[in-house]
Design an enzyme around this catalytic site. Structure first.
Site: not given
Ligand code: R5P
Length: 306
Positions: A44, A138, A201
């Site tokens: 704690e 987003h 992506k």
């Molecule tokens: C997500 O869309 C964010 O903009 C980053 O691209 C994402 O959080 C990157 O995550 P990581 O480094 O784990 O691939």
């Protein structure tokens, strides 16, 4: 503790953020007061807030807490904010240069917690104003939709990072690794006229992404990948590999939030990334862009000044 009897505001901070707190206090001309934290053997926490000779806080208090590694910090915020109110703070501002739990913004599977709404509601119940940098919004347009407070200010690291890129890699080709980065790429490119492009992506898992380069001519170009954050680094690492395959002369990385979980930096190095630059929203050796100035200006917009 620096006391300033004439100032109706103060900046509260925890000892692990003393350096950024001093930079923000100086930029905002606020007295900086440290919160004392004790951890009991059972885990704690006990907090002791700094108070004046009368045992009170000024009517306006700012709490600096960047919310990387956020779970325990959310309890700190609860204890600190409720105690600050009891000690006389009528107006409380949270400065969280990195704001956690914004990415889970819908239930992707039945039963999932929508963390953005839950944590946003929690913060709105504690603070009158929230200031952050590049929150991962987003599917909503404004920070106030996630945190319903009178002042919800979202700054961006894109332009300060663009200034750094213009110095270090003049004429760079800016590339965003996914569709969500398009907003930051557009801001940075507009500021310095960089050529720019954005990849697509698909995420398959925490460390498993598939990326496609957009039509671009990277042959012989100094490429800088720009994004809001790097967590596992897998997104940027894969984008870097593709850019090398496309003939890039160099690939560097610029991010607002240097989360760099686990072996993220190693993954970037193995993908041939040269320099890694970040803002100081999260303390990290890659920090190259200070945000204290913009954060201080945002505090003045929230009505906090001496
Ligand atoms: C997500 O869309 C964010 O903009 C980053 O691209 C994402 O959080 C990157 O995550 P990581 O480094 O784990 O691939």
């Amino acid at each position: 503790m620096t006391t300033s009897p004439a100032c109706p505001a103060c900046l509260l901070y925890f000892d692990d953020e003393a350096a950024p707190a001093q930079r923000l206090a100086q930029a905002a001309t606020l007295p900086a007061w440290a919160i004392d934290r004790h951890r009991f053997p059972d885990g704690e926490l006990k907090l002791r807030l700094p108070v004046d000779a009368a045992g009170r806080l000024p009517p306006r208090a700012v709490l600096l807490r960047s919310l990387h590694q956020p779970n325990e910090k959310l309890i700190e915020l609860l204890l600190a904010a409720r105690t600050a109110r009891a000690l006389g703070a009528e107006h409380l501002t949270l400065v969280a240069p990195y704001l956690a739990y914004m990415r889970q913004d819908m239930a992707f599977q039945p039963g999932e917690a929508v963390s953005q709404q839950v944590v946003g509601g929690f913060l709105a119940g504690l603070f009158d104003a929230v200031v952050t940098v590049d929150p991962h919004l987003h599917r909503i347009d404004t920070l106030a939709q996630a945190i319903a407070v009178p002042h919800a200010l979202a700054l961006s690291g894109a332009e300060p990072l663009a200034d750094l890129i213009a110095q270090r890699r003049p004429g760079a080709l800016l590339v965003g690794p996914d569709g969500e980065s398009a907003q930051w790429i557009a801001q940075a490119a507009a500021r310095h006229g960089f050529d720019h492009a954005v990849c697509t992506k698909v995420r398959h898992g925490d460390r498993d992404v598939a990326i496609e380069l957009p039509p671009l001519d990277a042959q012989g170009r100094a490429v800088v990948l720009l994004d809001d954050m790097a967590s596992t680094g897998r997104t940027l690492a894969l984008a870097a590999r593709l850019l090398w395959q496309a003939g890039a002369a160099s690939v560097d990385v610029a991010v607002t939030h240097a989360l760099f979980a686990g072996d993220a930096l190693q993954a970037l190095r193995e993908a041939g990334v040269g320099e890694v630059w970040s803002t100081d929203c999260i303390p990290h050796p890659s920090n190259a862009v200070p945000m204290a100035g913009p954060l201080a200006r945002a505090l003045r917009q929230c009505g906090v000044s001496c």
